[in-house]
Design an enzyme around this catalytic site. Sequence first.
Site, PDB file in Angstrom:
ATOM      1  N   ARG A  67       0.807  -1.223   0.000  1.00 25.70           N
ATOM      2  CA  ARG A  67       0.000   0.000   0.000  1.00 25.70           C
ATOM      3  C   ARG A  67       0.839   1.271   0.000  1.00 25.70           C
ATOM      4  O   ARG A  67       0.321   2.345   0.272  1.00 25.70           O
ATOM      5  CB  ARG A  67      -0.954  -0.012   1.192  1.00 25.70           C
ATOM      6  CG  ARG A  67      -1.911  -1.208   1.196  1.00 25.70           C
ATOM      7  CD  ARG A  67      -2.774  -1.272  -0.045  1.00 25.70           C
ATOM      8  NE  ARG A  67      -3.882  -2.218   0.125  1.00 25.70           N
ATOM      9  CZ  ARG A  67      -4.675  -2.610  -0.872  1.00 25.70           C
ATOM     10  NH1 ARG A  67      -4.469  -2.167  -2.105  1.00 25.70           N
ATOM     11  NH2 ARG A  67      -5.663  -3.454  -0.640  1.00 25.70           N
ATOM     12  N   ASN A  97      -1.666  -0.102  -8.138  1.00 29.13           N
ATOM     13  CA  ASN A  97      -2.805   0.740  -7.714  1.00 29.13           C
ATOM     14  C   ASN A  97      -2.618   1.320  -6.308  1.00 29.13           C
ATOM     15  O   ASN A  97      -3.430   1.127  -5.420  1.00 29.13           O
ATOM     16  CB  ASN A  97      -4.133  -0.027  -7.828  1.00 29.13           C
ATOM     17  CG  ASN A  97      -4.203  -1.245  -6.934  1.00 29.13           C
ATOM     18  OD1 ASN A  97      -3.174  -1.807  -6.571  1.00 29.13           O
ATOM     19  ND2 ASN A  97      -5.403  -1.648  -6.566  1.00 29.13           N
ATOM     20  N   ASP A 308      -3.127 -12.373  -4.560  1.00 30.92           N
ATOM     21  CA  ASP A 308      -3.929 -11.138  -4.541  1.00 30.92           C
ATOM     22  C   ASP A 308      -3.968 -10.570  -3.119  1.00 30.92           C
ATOM     23  O   ASP A 308      -4.999 -10.084  -2.655  1.00 30.92           O
ATOM     24  CB  ASP A 308      -5.346 -11.376  -5.079  1.00 30.92           C
ATOM     25  CG  ASP A 308      -6.087 -10.066  -5.385  1.00 30.92           C
ATOM     26  OD1 ASP A 308      -5.489  -8.982  -5.241  1.00 30.92           O
ATOM     27  OD2 ASP A 308      -7.270 -10.144  -5.767  1.00 30.92           O
TER      28      ASP A 308
HETATM   29 ZN   LIG Z   1      -7.824  -7.547  -9.558  1.00 32.75          ZN
END
Ligand SMILES: [Zn+2]
Length: 441
Positions: A67, A97, A308
Amino acid sequence: MTRPILLRRGRVIDPSQRLDERLDLLLVDARVAGVGRDLSPPEGTAVVDVSGLVVAPGLIDLHVHLREPGDEHKETIASGARAAVAGGFTSICAMPNTRPPIDDPAAVGFVRAEGERAGFARVYPVGAVSVGLKGEEITEVGELVAEGAIAVSDDGRPVWDSGLARRVLEYTQAFDIPYFSHAEDLGLSGNGVMNEGPVSTALGLRGIPNAAEDVAVARDCILAELTGGHLHILHVSTRGAVEIIRAVKSRGGRVTAEATPHHLALTDEAVRGYRTEAKMNPPLRSAADVSAVRDALVEGVIDCIATDHAPHHYEDKEREFDDAPFGIVGLETALGVCVRELVVSGRFDLLELIQRLSCQPARIAGIPGGTLAEGAPADVVVFDPEERWICRPEEFKSLSRNTPFAGQELVGRVAMTLVGGRPVFDRMGDRRAATAGVEVS
Ligand SMILES: [Zn+2]
């Protein structure tokens, strides 16, 4: 300079050499120096008795959310890399992201440098496909690759513009990297918060239909065939997606795919009780989907397992189900969940599991590792395939605790992780209390 290490009499499992034998493994100068019976180590070598334990190439995770920058209270690059080695992962690929996203060369360089500075797992940045992850303007892919990006992705969001997706699959070929696709049709997933089916109806929650994934996977596969680019489909969760991937692979399409441990282990029943730790995207699906995804992994239609890993703060996951964020942490439970679900159940042997957790991811991302061949990086995991342990999130090295496996018994536990021949995670001390110690020759 790191001291040479000899891992003595472990069960060496290396799918890259079809090895599953009781052997010694010698690590010198950050490389594998030899694997064989009764090796005689150079002077000054630390000898570690690993009899009864598996010695395998370090696990590699293509799909991790750190993060940093932006949400360092959930995870930093260092804390994520530390959680990785606690879970047996020696290399992880960090999704872009973050806030701001990893969409320019300086940001890619930052992730790489922070990973090196932390000194736990190797951290490979994934660059953004589009500037600001907005899905409009393509990033300078070549410059991202020059700074160390090993793939591009807008993960967290799909690339909704098919023209842009086509161009990405064309550009990435010039740099020989894969495009990691988060395949989701946002029009179909809408405001859904869990799998669409009997459970969502019973709970009165808005559903995400399988079609949201199937449609997007089909489009991406068509574009992969059109362009010849390497498409890697992230977190496959539906039986329909499996069928599409099988078909395109049988025609020789350059498509690879991954499944997460949670999509292999859990169904949408886990959401009952409005448990936000079972809220993820794609959502946990039906038993028929889980069974199809497992079969596809065994068959090789799905190439590898990726976590993930998506850390979220306790307070965020405490919200109402509708408002809680998607995602769970996975680095420290992946091995224990996979051994329990795939090996104990007899679907897989350990060699096949290591293949999916180490060799295949290395091949897909084109990164070093996934082998214990002489001269390979000394990235190694040592684990007890039979140790049963209770998942206690309060003991995680990750800064976040959001897992649906809390309190469950998992099977298979990491004893030691070495990166570049250096022990970066070591539970051997606990184990040694009952057995022999380290001897120094
Ligand atoms: Zn994804």
